[in-house]
Enzyme design. Sequence first.
Site, mmCIF file in Angstrom:
data_model
loop_
_atom_site.group_PDB
_atom_site.id
_atom_site.type_symbol
_atom_site.label_atom_id
_atom_site.label_comp_id
_atom_site.label_asym_id
_atom_site.label_seq_id
_atom_site.Cartn_x
_atom_site.Cartn_y
_atom_site.Cartn_z
ATOM 1 N N ASP A 530 0.854 -1.177 0.000
ATOM 2 C CA ASP A 530 0.000 0.000 0.000
ATOM 3 C C ASP A 530 0.897 1.236 0.000
ATOM 4 O O ASP A 530 2.109 1.138 0.246
ATOM 5 C CB ASP A 530 -0.903 -0.037 1.241
ATOM 6 C CG ASP A 530 -1.807 1.173 1.335
ATOM 7 O OD1 ASP A 530 -2.332 1.608 0.290
ATOM 8 O OD2 ASP A 530 -1.976 1.706 2.443
ATOM 9 N N LYS A 692 -3.255 28.473 -8.550
ATOM 10 C CA LYS A 692 -2.180 27.538 -8.222
ATOM 11 C C LYS A 692 -2.508 26.214 -8.901
ATOM 12 O O LYS A 692 -3.675 25.808 -8.988
ATOM 13 C CB LYS A 692 -2.050 27.344 -6.713
ATOM 14 C CG LYS A 692 -3.290 26.762 -6.050
ATOM 15 C CD LYS A 692 -3.099 26.635 -4.554
ATOM 16 C CE LYS A 692 -4.348 26.027 -3.907
ATOM 17 N NZ LYS A 692 -4.251 25.958 -2.454
ATOM 18 N N THR A 805 -2.696 0.969 -4.568
ATOM 19 C CA THR A 805 -3.232 2.048 -3.741
ATOM 20 C C THR A 805 -4.557 2.537 -4.297
ATOM 21 O O THR A 805 -4.850 2.367 -5.488
ATOM 22 C CB THR A 805 -2.228 3.222 -3.674
ATOM 23 O OG1 THR A 805 -2.792 4.288 -2.899
ATOM 24 C CG2 THR A 805 -1.898 3.739 -5.068
ATOM 25 N N ASP A 807 -5.178 5.719 -4.060
ATOM 26 C CA ASP A 807 -4.914 7.139 -4.285
ATOM 27 C C ASP A 807 -4.769 7.428 -5.776
ATOM 28 O O ASP A 807 -4.773 6.539 -6.622
ATOM 29 C CB ASP A 807 -3.651 7.552 -3.539
ATOM 30 C CG ASP A 807 -3.728 8.989 -3.048
ATOM 31 O OD1 ASP A 807 -4.561 9.749 -3.576
ATOM 32 O OD2 ASP A 807 -2.969 9.351 -2.135
ATOM 33 N N ARG A 895 -6.034 3.909 -7.754
ATOM 34 C CA ARG A 895 -7.498 3.999 -7.649
ATOM 35 C C ARG A 895 -8.138 2.607 -7.560
ATOM 36 O O ARG A 895 -9.154 2.323 -8.181
ATOM 37 C CB ARG A 895 -8.084 4.748 -8.841
ATOM 38 C CG ARG A 895 -7.426 6.085 -9.146
ATOM 39 C CD ARG A 895 -7.646 7.092 -8.060
ATOM 40 N NE ARG A 895 -8.989 7.645 -8.092
ATOM 41 C CZ ARG A 895 -9.430 8.582 -7.250
ATOM 42 N NH1 ARG A 895 -8.630 9.035 -6.300
ATOM 43 N NH2 ARG A 895 -10.657 9.038 -7.328
ATOM 44 N N LYS A 901 -7.405 -5.016 -4.975
ATOM 45 C CA LYS A 901 -6.080 -5.314 -4.445
ATOM 46 C C LYS A 901 -5.925 -6.812 -4.218
ATOM 47 O O LYS A 901 -4.901 -7.414 -4.568
ATOM 48 C CB LYS A 901 -5.858 -4.555 -3.130
ATOM 49 C CG LYS A 901 -5.726 -3.055 -3.268
ATOM 50 C CD LYS A 901 -5.396 -2.419 -1.927
ATOM 51 C CE LYS A 901 -5.195 -0.915 -2.046
ATOM 52 N NZ LYS A 901 -4.797 -0.294 -0.756
ATOM 53 N N ASP A 921 -1.483 -0.915 6.039
ATOM 54 C CA ASP A 921 -1.783 -0.463 7.393
ATOM 55 C C ASP A 921 -3.252 -0.164 7.621
ATOM 56 O O ASP A 921 -3.646 0.151 8.742
ATOM 57 C CB ASP A 921 -0.973 0.798 7.722
ATOM 58 C CG ASP A 921 -1.455 2.016 6.932
ATOM 59 O OD1 ASP A 921 -1.518 3.115 7.487
ATOM 60 O OD2 ASP A 921 -1.793 1.840 5.745
#
Length: 1346
Positions: A530, A692, A805, A807, A895, A901, A921
């Site tokens: 992860d 930004k 992950t 993310d 994603r 996973k 974790d």
Amino acid sequence: MTVFQDPEVKPHWLPEPGNLEVSPGQQSQKSGCLDEGASSCLGILATQNEVEGEHTASIHWHPSLENTPTAVSVPAPQAEAPGPANRPLPQKDSGVFQSAVCDMPCGWCWPRTSSLIVAVPSHQTQERPVDFSLGCQKVEEKMGWQQSLQESDVSKVRTIYLNEPLRNSFCKNSISTAKYSMWSFLPRYLYLQFSKAANAFFLFITILQQIPDVSPTGKYTTLLPLMMILMVSGIKEIVEDYKRHMADKLVNTKTTIVLRENAWKMIMWKEVIVGDIVKASNGQFLPADMVLISSSEPQVTCYVATSNLDGETNLKIRQALLETAEMQTEKQLSSLSGKIECEGPNRHFNTFIGTLYLNGKSPVPIGPDQILLRGTQLKNTQWILGIVVYTGFETKFMQNSIKLPLKRSNVEKVTNVQILVLFLLLLAMSLVSCLGAILWNDWYRKGIWYIRTKDYSSHSLGFDLLVFIILYHNLIPISLLVTLEIVKCVQAMFINWDEDMHCKGNNVYAMARTSNLNEELGQVKYLFSDKTGTLTCNIMTFKKCTIAGIIYGNFSYNKSSLFFLSLSPSVITESCEFNDPKLLQNFENDHPTKDYIKEFLTLLCVCHTVVPERDGKNIIYQASSPDEAALVKGVKKLGFVFTTRTPTSVTVEAMGENFTFEILNVLEFSSNRKRMSVIVRTPTGNLRLYCKGADTVIYERLSEDSRFMKETLTHLEYFAKEGLRTLCVAYADLTEEEYQQWLTQYEKASTVIQDRMRSLEECYDNIEKKFLLLGATAIEDRLQARVPETITTLLKANIRIWVLTGDKRETTINIAYSCKLLSAHMPHIQLNSNSFEATQQAVTQNCEALGTRLGKENDLALIIDGETLKYALHSEIKRSFLNLALSCRAVLCCRLSPLQKAEIVNLVKKHVGAITLAIGDGANDVGMIQMAHVGVGISGNEGVLATNNSDYSIAQFSYLEKLLLVHGAWNHFRVTKCILYCFYKNVVLYIIELWFAFVNGFSGQIIFEHWCISLYNVIFTSLPPFTLGIFEQCCSQKSLLTHPQLYRISQAGNTFNTKVFWFQCLNALIHSFILFWMPMKMLEHDMVLQGGHTTDYLFLGNFIYTYVIVTVCLKAGLETLSWNKFSHLAIWGSILIWLVFLAIYSFVWPTIPIAPEMRGQVNMVLVCPHFWLGFFIVPIVCLILNLIWKLIINTCNRTLLEEIRELESSRAQGLYPPKMFKRRYFHTFHDFSKLIKHMSTRHLELHIPSSTGPYSATPASPKFLLSVDGNFILPVSQAKNLEILAKRFRYAGSVSSPLDEAMATGDGYAFSQVEQAVITQEELVRSYNTTKSKSSKISLDSSDSR
């Protein structure tokens, strides 16, 4: 034709049934979710008729139906103001038409509402609920997305009654990760034990021994050792499972506050039931899945951290129903009357369908924006109230878990197979002995009248077969399993006691939650990790910046120092944030860049969605984006403090002076835009746009008058080289006329029904131009200590690392660069497709491009997202995708859902045949941790669920280095040597019974006393296996860490395989031959003892037994590589124990009525000169061949291990292995060029980053860049300097060139905000007024909640 509609529920935009117009014969072109539960399957399709804006709900019938399809036409709704409870109909392209439980990205499923209009023929009229989930499951199975990891996905629709607990009978909220319960322990434990081939065999022998006159070794010689083994193993299992129960108890006994009997009461999590009204406060984890009904925040929103579920660091926004927003007191909540109808439990995190029915009020639809999941943490919210809908194993994250597998190591599996082969060999020996008995009786029938009085019959053949099976059964070592249990238990204790894996910051030691897989740690080939909380600390810090061409923030600690490693994460964060006094000095000393510095810091204080909250004199910043929070906190330390937010303004305290900026518009962030802007009116009355975003999108919008472009690009390279996440900041001054013209366009785009988001983004582009560059920021998503060094070491150990992950892609790539998993020259293969056909084409093309290199490790990186992975795991292309992934040195999967996973791990586990390890974790990592051969949990900040479901738990990722390379390698050597030695010593002793059968006429007579046979494994040779299994070391810890290549020895399994096993057995066979026939020939003519007595068979047996003890003990010494006091004690002590036992055992009869035949044996044996002659000669003759063979191997075929051991023994400093053992573990630049040339001719989808950053043109860079289609697009030699690249970006406008695509892959820009949330970013920032104190209508103090 009859039209049905639920009279109580319907979408707000549908007209009354009387206005429906039925048009038969219209067929749908696409089908959505199918209803398997009904006899007639149908699919619901929402389409947009371009003629007159008509909305059509098309009904697609199953082909088996005779009736033709029909359609129900519904007039288009009038445009209404968007809101949580009253929104315009989303359009197909907006992506809102997603099925509530369907993973298909088609965007054509029925809107998220429980309302349904079904048109059916009149003769089929019947009302029944439609379960959309079953159809989705069928679609997923057909597409190959969902494997057998989670069989039943969604159950029937459930009804939850408010404040009526007796009517809500559902799953309990307690969870269990333990293997046994009090009642299931005995049957399940016995089943597991006797599923092992060895235990089942000895149970069979025990039963045979109870048959009268069958066993030549007695009735209890196998039963007692077997019971002892089961008792020791049972105690070990009880201790390990007790730890699991205690860990589960910690979770189940957590407390929460619920409304019971019209009052707030604190109860344990396991006591929460469906229908309970729960209240949670900031920072608490939620005990169950629940519907949000009220909160302390404006617009009844709340923030939740879902990193425990999906790995994303940004907070998610949830909004309560407006109909329940004011229900906050005990009286109001107790008076709630009605019900919730929702879908059954399922595994889909991002979907939910339900309806709230309050008595006397209209039904209210409930969607995923109102659902709070178990495992998420409440953040930035004072309190929330929610109604529990799913509990325990029915919660969504428990639905994503997989059945706890019973893991067995590869060594154990090989051992079981060899035991089976040995059993067949035993049967063969028994049959040969039976055949020998038949032949012997035929040859000597007349001469043995004094032995047999009856003819040999077929009945006696079966009898003799049982006798010989019992006689030879000890060929399989009965003590092996209990020896391994004890050895592995001690090895686990060594792991638990290791101070090098002790995190002193939070006082957490490594813990082996199971000892069955110790040797598996030494064979790991694929590591699945992860990202969030595993590789990173999940802490964002503002590290550096560049303003007006000047870089700030070069101060840093030495990350490898012992002081740094001993710090806790919080201390590390505070000590390593932005710290450069030069910036403030330039600002205060009227440096020429003073105005740029002021504007830069002001922009960071204004352009964000952060909300400040005061806690006394302190300001606490609440943000959904950790990146924005890091920037605001960073500039606060520089004297620019963001103090106040109102719906229309923000106030900044700059060097003690307050400035108020009026917020006119918020131009929202999205993954496509890669930027965020705000339009403000400054304190001086000027209009200004602050922006930004990623460097690529900012540079292409810069004005020709912008300065410091080249310097900023150089600094961006430097930031990228350090793995920092960069943001460029710029501004543009606007005139009133420009703004008013744009505002008209913006208002028009905001009311567009179709493609609203695209219209808004085009509108944003019209004003986001002609920027003036201020500089750039560098944010560090702090890696855990020594992560890059650990990954580098593991890669050298030939361990392939895959990052799985939830993310975003950009964040994952950036972290991969930071931790050295991706190198600057490594090409990327990116798979990002939205259809099965596109995915199949991309995978096939890349496989063809690799050609002969397919299946071999190449210096490539594969990057794939979860959406594409659904198609890649389809049965038609799954194998090709796997071959492509295995051809890459690094694989990044972004994603992903928790189940995906687990599917990735299962794919490699099933088809590759290598040992896999998964580390994580959070709760979202539980599936892959359980699926892998070895699961490692990190004791992080995301709860204990990962560690509770793991096989081993550690405090930091860096401890994995010692866990694998040291403990793993040692344990593998120890366990395999222990197993081989146990088989060796048993074959040596018990094959002698076969040799003796040739002498005794295959009568079944034993040559040893039967209790001596039983105690051979239990006492006399029990210590050497323990010393080999506990204290043996192939080499020192320092050498294993210095030379990770040594790990390949255990990884390849060269020390234990079928070939090695049978070579050891053959060696034992030779030794047994020598040990029997040499003493036999010594005593061939018998001998006369003192007193005139002659010897018997037992006299010879004690000779041989003694020589066997001496030989096998010395063989253990020959196998020992690291001698210590325990080795000496085990080897010499075992020999001494037998001699002492022989002396005592010879005199126990008749005092103890056992072994009368042993009386006086010690006096006969020890005084015989033949015994002492053979005591020295026989073992030497046996072992001299082994010694010579070992010397030849170490001299003529030296390995890296022998080289290192030789240097260790001579205490040499440093190691330079011979050239023949040096290997290249990574491609050289020459090989890399050949690889690129080979693949470019095949049009491989490659993205080649630069050496140090996205804009580098250093000599170390590749000679060319490739676009997505593999064509050469720009030789780097043509890019003479960075200014040319900057000009290319400056005039690129909004057109994205292939170069942009290729160079954008290296971007790690810092942006992790929520996209397409329940409320927009502009609605969010305008809902807060921090000048007013919050009124708390509800007390969360547990002291008065009883």
